[in-house]
Design a protein around this motif. Sequence first.
Motif, PDB file in Angstrom:
ATOM      1  N   ARG C 261      -0.467 -19.373   2.255  1.00  0.00           N
ATOM      2  CA  ARG C 261       0.403 -20.217   1.565  1.00  0.00           C
ATOM      3  C   ARG C 261       0.725 -21.164   1.659  1.00  0.00           C
ATOM      4  NH1 ARG C 261       5.605 -21.939   2.773  1.00  0.00           N
ATOM      5  NH2 ARG C 261       6.810 -21.940   1.331  1.00  0.00           N
ATOM      6  N   LEU C 262       0.363 -22.454   1.071  1.00  0.00           N
ATOM      7  CA  LEU C 262       0.169 -23.813   0.478  1.00  0.00           C
ATOM      8  C   LEU C 262       1.575 -24.148   1.349  1.00  0.00           C
ATOM      9  CD1 LEU C 262      -1.668 -24.474  -1.583  1.00  0.00           C
ATOM     10  CD2 LEU C 262       0.236 -26.139  -2.614  1.00  0.00           C
ATOM     11  N   SER C 263       0.819 -25.452   2.581  1.00  0.00           N
ATOM     12  CA  SER C 263       2.017 -25.882   3.485  1.00  0.00           C
ATOM     13  C   SER C 263       2.494 -27.636   2.204  1.00  0.00           C
ATOM     14  CB  SER C 263       1.783 -26.829   4.741  1.00  0.00           C
ATOM     15  OG  SER C 263       0.376 -27.535   4.812  1.00  0.00           O
ATOM     16  N   VAL C 275      -4.697 -30.196  -1.245  1.00  0.00           N
ATOM     17  CA  VAL C 275      -3.940 -29.422  -0.809  1.00  0.00           C
ATOM     18  C   VAL C 275      -4.574 -28.437   0.861  1.00  0.00           C
ATOM     19  CG1 VAL C 275      -3.203 -27.883  -3.094  1.00  0.00           C
ATOM     20  CG2 VAL C 275      -5.372 -27.145  -1.658  1.00  0.00           C
ATOM     21  N   LYS C 276      -3.292 -28.313   1.337  1.00  0.00           N
ATOM     22  CA  LYS C 276      -3.159 -27.836   2.768  1.00  0.00           C
ATOM     23  C   LYS C 276      -3.143 -26.608   3.031  1.00  0.00           C
ATOM     24  CE  LYS C 276      -2.333 -30.068   6.395  1.00  0.00           C
ATOM     25  NZ  LYS C 276      -1.774 -31.333   6.751  1.00  0.00           N
ATOM     26  N   VAL C 277      -3.577 -25.601   2.916  1.00  0.00           N
ATOM     27  CA  VAL C 277      -3.309 -24.228   3.668  1.00  0.00           C
ATOM     28  C   VAL C 277      -3.838 -23.521   4.108  1.00  0.00           C
ATOM     29  CG1 VAL C 277      -5.284 -23.617   1.173  1.00  0.00           C
ATOM     30  CG2 VAL C 277      -2.917 -22.146   1.739  1.00  0.00           C
ATOM     31  N   GLU C 278      -4.327 -22.178   4.396  1.00  0.00           N
ATOM     32  CA  GLU C 278      -4.167 -21.704   5.829  1.00  0.00           C
ATOM     33  C   GLU C 278      -5.543 -20.351   4.958  1.00  0.00           C
ATOM     34  OE1 GLU C 278      -5.013 -19.198   9.739  1.00  0.00           O
ATOM     35  OE2 GLU C 278      -3.377 -19.167   8.893  1.00  0.00           O
ATOM     36  N   ASP C 279      -6.677 -20.704   5.084  1.00  0.00           N
ATOM     37  CA  ASP C 279      -7.024 -19.263   4.394  1.00  0.00           C
ATOM     38  C   ASP C 279      -7.394 -17.867   5.571  1.00  0.00           C
ATOM     39  OD1 ASP C 279      -9.617 -17.226   3.970  1.00  0.00           O
ATOM     40  OD2 ASP C 279     -11.002 -18.791   2.599  1.00  0.00           O
ATOM     41  N   THR C 280      -6.590 -17.618   5.090  1.00  0.00           N
ATOM     42  CA  THR C 280      -5.865 -16.748   6.492  1.00  0.00           C
ATOM     43  C   THR C 280      -7.248 -15.657   6.387  1.00  0.00           C
ATOM     44  OG1 THR C 280      -4.732 -14.927   4.708  1.00  0.00           O
ATOM     45  CG2 THR C 280      -3.532 -17.109   6.136  1.00  0.00           C
ATOM     46  N   LEU C 281      -7.875 -15.283   5.224  1.00  0.00           N
ATOM     47  CA  LEU C 281      -8.608 -14.095   5.794  1.00  0.00           C
ATOM     48  C   LEU C 281      -9.855 -14.652   6.710  1.00  0.00           C
ATOM     49  CD1 LEU C 281      -8.161 -12.628   2.117  1.00  0.00           C
ATOM     50  CD2 LEU C 281      -7.305 -11.957   4.800  1.00  0.00           C
ATOM     51  N   ALA C 282     -10.439 -16.452   6.963  1.00  0.00           N
ATOM     52  CA  ALA C 282     -11.491 -16.546   7.422  1.00  0.00           C
ATOM     53  C   ALA C 282     -10.211 -16.652   8.098  1.00  0.00           C
ATOM     54  CB  ALA C 282     -11.766 -17.284   6.366  1.00  0.00           C
ATOM     55  N   GLY C 283      -9.447 -17.090   8.746  1.00  0.00           N
ATOM     56  CA  GLY C 283      -8.595 -17.570   9.422  1.00  0.00           C
ATOM     57  C   GLY C 283      -8.877 -18.658  10.488  1.00  0.00           C
ATOM     58  N   ARG C 287      -8.752 -26.779   3.527  1.00  0.00           N
ATOM     59  CA  ARG C 287      -8.167 -28.061   2.608  1.00  0.00           C
ATOM     60  C   ARG C 287      -9.384 -28.004   1.257  1.00  0.00           C
ATOM     61  NH1 ARG C 287      -6.147 -33.774   5.430  1.00  0.00           N
ATOM     62  NH2 ARG C 287      -5.741 -32.010   7.385  1.00  0.00           N
ATOM     63  N   MET C 288      -8.868 -29.040   0.554  1.00  0.00           N
ATOM     64  CA  MET C 288      -9.419 -28.524  -1.143  1.00  0.00           C
ATOM     65  C   MET C 288      -8.933 -29.657  -2.381  1.00  0.00           C
ATOM     66  SD  MET C 288      -9.403 -24.789  -3.185  1.00  0.00           S
ATOM     67  CE  MET C 288     -10.295 -25.930  -4.510  1.00  0.00           C
ATOM     68  N   LEU C 293      -2.735 -28.463 -10.071  1.00  0.00           N
ATOM     69  CA  LEU C 293      -1.821 -27.955  -9.353  1.00  0.00           C
ATOM     70  C   LEU C 293      -0.716 -27.092 -10.619  1.00  0.00           C
ATOM     71  CD1 LEU C 293      -2.097 -26.689  -6.460  1.00  0.00           C
ATOM     72  CD2 LEU C 293      -0.715 -28.243  -5.796  1.00  0.00           C
ATOM     73  N   VAL C 294      -0.954 -25.791 -10.533  1.00  0.00           N
ATOM     74  CA  VAL C 294       0.479 -24.722 -11.126  1.00  0.00           C
ATOM     75  C   VAL C 294       1.048 -24.535 -10.077  1.00  0.00           C
ATOM     76  CG1 VAL C 294       1.145 -23.929 -13.014  1.00  0.00           C
ATOM     77  CG2 VAL C 294      -1.212 -25.102 -12.960  1.00  0.00           C
TER      78      VAL C 294
END
Lengths: 111, 591, 381
Positions: C261-263, C275-283, C287-288, C293-294
């Motif tokens: 989820r985007l912070s 956007v700042k987010v955690e790729d929770t599956l990669a842990g 950032r990208m 952004l929709v």
Amino acid sequence: MKNFGYSINKDRQIDLDKSDQRIALFVKQHEPSINICISCGTCTATCSAGNYTNLNLRKLILSVKRGDIIETKAEISKCMFCGKCLLACPRGVNTRNVILKINQAIEKFSL
Amino acid sequence: MNFHPFVIPFSIGFIVLIFILLYKYFSLFYRLDHQDKSKIYKGVFSLKFFKAIKEVFLESLLHRKIFRVNPLLGYMHTSLAFGWFLIIIGGTVESKVHSHMALKMPYDPVFFNFFNTDLSMYRWANEFNFIMDFLLLIVLSGVCLAFVKRFYSKAFGMKKTSVLKPFDKIALYTLWLIFPLRFFAESFSAGLYNNGGFLTGTAGVFFSSFLPLKNLLVPTWWAYSISLGAFFVALPFSRYMHIPTEIFLIFLRNFGVKTDKIFSSFTELEVLSCPRCGICLDKCQLLKSAEISDTQNVYFLQSLRNKQLNENNTFDCLLCGRCQEFCPVGINLNNIRISQRKHFFPENNNFEYLQPIAIATPKASVIYFAGCMTHLTPTIKLAMTGIFEAAGVDYLFLDKDSSICCGRPLMIAGEYTKANELIEKNKKAIIESGAKTLVTSCPICYKMFNEDYDLNIEVLHHTQYLLQLTEKQIIKINKTNKKVVYHDPCELGRGSGIFNEPRELISHLADISKIKEEKEEALCCGGSLGSVNLSFNKRNNIRKDVLSVLQEGNPDLIITACPLCKKTLQNGANTEVKDIAELVMQNIQNQ
Amino acid sequence: MEYLECLKYSPSKYFRHSKLKALINVNDIIMKQKKVIVIGGGISGMESSTYLTSMGYDVVLIEQKDKLGGKLLKWEKLFPTMSMGKDVVNFLNKGIDLAQVKVELNAKIINAVKEGNIFKINLDDGRVFESDAVLVTTGYDVFDARKKEEYGYGIYDNVITSAELEEKFLSGNDILTNSGKVPKKVGFVHCVGSRDEKVGNVYCSKVCCVTAVKQAIEIKEKIPGVDAYCFYMDLRMFGMHFEALYKQAQEKWAVNFIRGRLSEACENMDGSIMVKVEDTLAGKPLRMNVDLLVLMVGIVPSVGTKTIGKMMGLNFGPNGFFKSLDQHSMTTVSNVPGVFFAGCCVAPRTINNVFVDARAAALMTSSYLEGYDIEKRIQEK
Ligand SMILES: Cc1cc2nc3c(=O)[nH]c(=O)nc-3n(C[C@H](O)[C@H](O)[C@H](O)COP(=O)(O)OP(=O)(O)OC[C@H]3O[C@@H](n4cnc5c(N)ncnc54)[C@H](O)[C@@H]3O)c2cc1C
Ligand code: SF4
Ligand code: SF4
Ligand code: SF4
Ligand code: SF4
Ligand code: SF4
């Protein structure tokens, strides 16, 4: 099968039956909001310390629940206690108190 | 020398009290650190000494601050303290005037009417009788009120009166007894010897009509003496210790000693000075909005005195400072609580990872530090950078991409040693830039930079900075016809004393209307980082109550000056919530 | 004669028989035709008034806007089938025309009360409508994304909502960034204003996951070479064909799915969005930059739902939608006898569910008017 007291495959899986749940139980008792985390990662994405080091609160919460004491200990000390995660968490997890309780559990059980 | 065996209980009590007090205060003094001691040595021989005397008079005797908050409660305290004080003075003067003896015992004025039965030969006997009776009447009325308060605390507008320990009980009951017994003893003497003033004299005549005064006289004086003696012995171990302690405290405070985030023996003095007036109870939003009724400082200090500190109570307080603002003794409640948190905060933090990090700091005349929270309210930081550019300021956005926390959240959670590592890191970057001014949007950071960073440059919150820019006409802003209210952030208002700058700035921008609880009385939004364990739901309840105050007059806008307040309020408000910087940016004329 | 026999029991039931209408004017002879007012002319209001009118009731459909159709008017293609929104609108309109539903457009309701068993609805032009039953179909609004300030909607030009993207699709114009460039990367943020305690909406809005998948496919269709990224917490592909659409997005369109989820979002100098987010599956935090952004805005009770509900004394559930008499068996029935509801004013719903709901509500309304005690089966708790 003969039990040699250790297993070669130890780190390959989480053995939830044998995992050390002391921290998890302690935190759940004193800050039950750790239970409502949905591992969304917002806290990690926003984390102030996360800009400099690999502190990952989402993972940390998971490490606690899975009984990974080594990981928990290694990570927890990096938190600056700034509270950004508290403001950002969509679930209303009381993140700073979760962190405090983990710290207390580590001390309490001399882990 | 006048003597009667019944003076013994009083005298023993008196001596015990003096010794215990001397011992306690001397050891407190002894444990103060070197700096504080030298402050005291200097203070004693300065004007500060007289200022302290004046304050003792106003606060310890007249209880001016309690009066202001609650007149009835104020009267109760004043009548007891000041009345008793005057009785002592009056008694001493009376016995001095009448005395023909060389040797005077401390009990002489106390039992004056027992030993001096034939008053006709003294000068001003009637006048003295009148004054002493009058004072006794005042004190008795105070005792009555104290009695009523104990059992009907609602009459005093208080929700709860504190719970008592055994020594408190002894002290309380004997205190209740002292003055009624004095009244009876003096009345009986007056009845027997036909003297006394309007109160004791009349009562004496009345009692003599149906009581065997001769037999009752000595036992009553015995009882009076015992009650006094017992009170004195119980006093140092009871809540009444606050009476002498407050006096000591006032002197030290006037000499410049204060409580920082670390517990010192001065802090101990502050803890002992709390008379449990309960004013902090009613000021606390946790009581009103969050159904927490054991955290307030009246109880917190009590548990500290009893060494029964409870972790939850230590951490759930918002550190909003409302109680501190109204505490009649002026105890530094927030710092005391912070000093206790470290007992529950394992020193586990490790910020070594920050060591190799070099924050690039090009030279600039102004440094802008948005603060962690401001990154979650981008409108504030955009407004600020927009204003800097419009004003043509040479600025550096220090925490543009990533921030190191200012350290205050950690410090107020009890970890001040580790907080220092964060301080050092930020401080280095700030100093390297060579900037003369540091501007921040976050009141938490502001207070921290201001009080704990020792920066030799000007530190401003953006409300102050923007007001400066406006007054120097570096930026020109239009006034709108919006009707707005202003929410004081705790750390900016009570925490740093900045109440007027934001209001003045807003007055250039919109019509600001007054709200019910503002400035020193402003409510906390509920989002405070001061609390560590307050649950999300309780915080929401606090917010709900704050919003009902803010939105009462249907304002067009709620203005605040803190990213945390903004975000907290915004999530529950029907009215738009804006930071003061946004309002400035929206109405700026500069190109 | 057989018809007249029936009328004794249920007069309105047989109105649709033109044979009967030709025979007699029942209104004059036996009793007055029962009246129903339907408030809100979206899918749910249109479909239910079509059925109620066909069943023989005197129905007035009151809509505040100048057109019937509600939110549907703004959607170009519909999930999961990619059929056209306007086809569904046409279907609905045809129903209204065939049944000859009385429609009041541009109508502003200023008061709605129940007096005895009669409902009185006042409009701001002074007219008063009376009825024996009311069907409330006031629908939803999309979440006001400005409330999630950290995502930058209303602050950064290239942050838009899913509803706005639909409008862009509908307009037929090219999909461009604010500065007129063709976007190379487009991000879709799930759960904006849903599943978020901080904005007070704890529920899942149900339609936005699959809408994001649908819109990502459409973006890929319309802009050759564009990359699409969905930032999700959970992918809720609950409906028939939804999972297939998701698979299609991966298989055919190579849409990227990132679980996190985007912070926050920030604007870069060139107007693109970081956007700042955690790729929770990669842990790991991720950032990208994206050019557009929709925000997949959630479904919240509409302003009309809130005001009409308050006027009529209807109960609201904890999330602010209307509260049904029972969550399983009485979803279209309100706490006020004679008032029913359907569609997204009760809960977030997909179009097929709204149709079912609208027809079910018409049946409940009719049963009530025919004197069937619909609450009889509810057991005391
Ligand atoms: C971005 C997005 C895309 C979607 N795409 C799809 C899709 O592809 N497929 C799908 O199945 N579903 C989709 N949905 C869901 C779909 O839009 C809804 O299920 C449907 O529109 C609900 O219809 P409704 O009649 O209940 O409400 P609405 O469409 O909201 O209609 C309510 C009507 O009531 C009127 N009204 C409100 N208050 C008053 C008042 N006081 N007086 C008079 N009139 C009033 C309104 O003007 C409106 O016309 C999507 C939703 C969103 C947000
Ligand atoms: S409080 Fe700790 S975990 Fe949370 S954002 Fe700050 S540094 Fe990260
Ligand atoms: S933001 Fe909250 S819910 Fe999400 S991972 Fe962090 S603690 Fe869990
Ligand atoms: S802390 Fe201050 S306000 Fe509270 S009871 Fe003590 S003296 Fe009164
Ligand atoms: S600082 Fe605020 S929250 Fe804490 S006890 Fe005082 S009034 Fe209550
Ligand atoms: S449908 Fe998907 S995007 Fe929408 S609220 Fe539910 S989980 Fe979030």
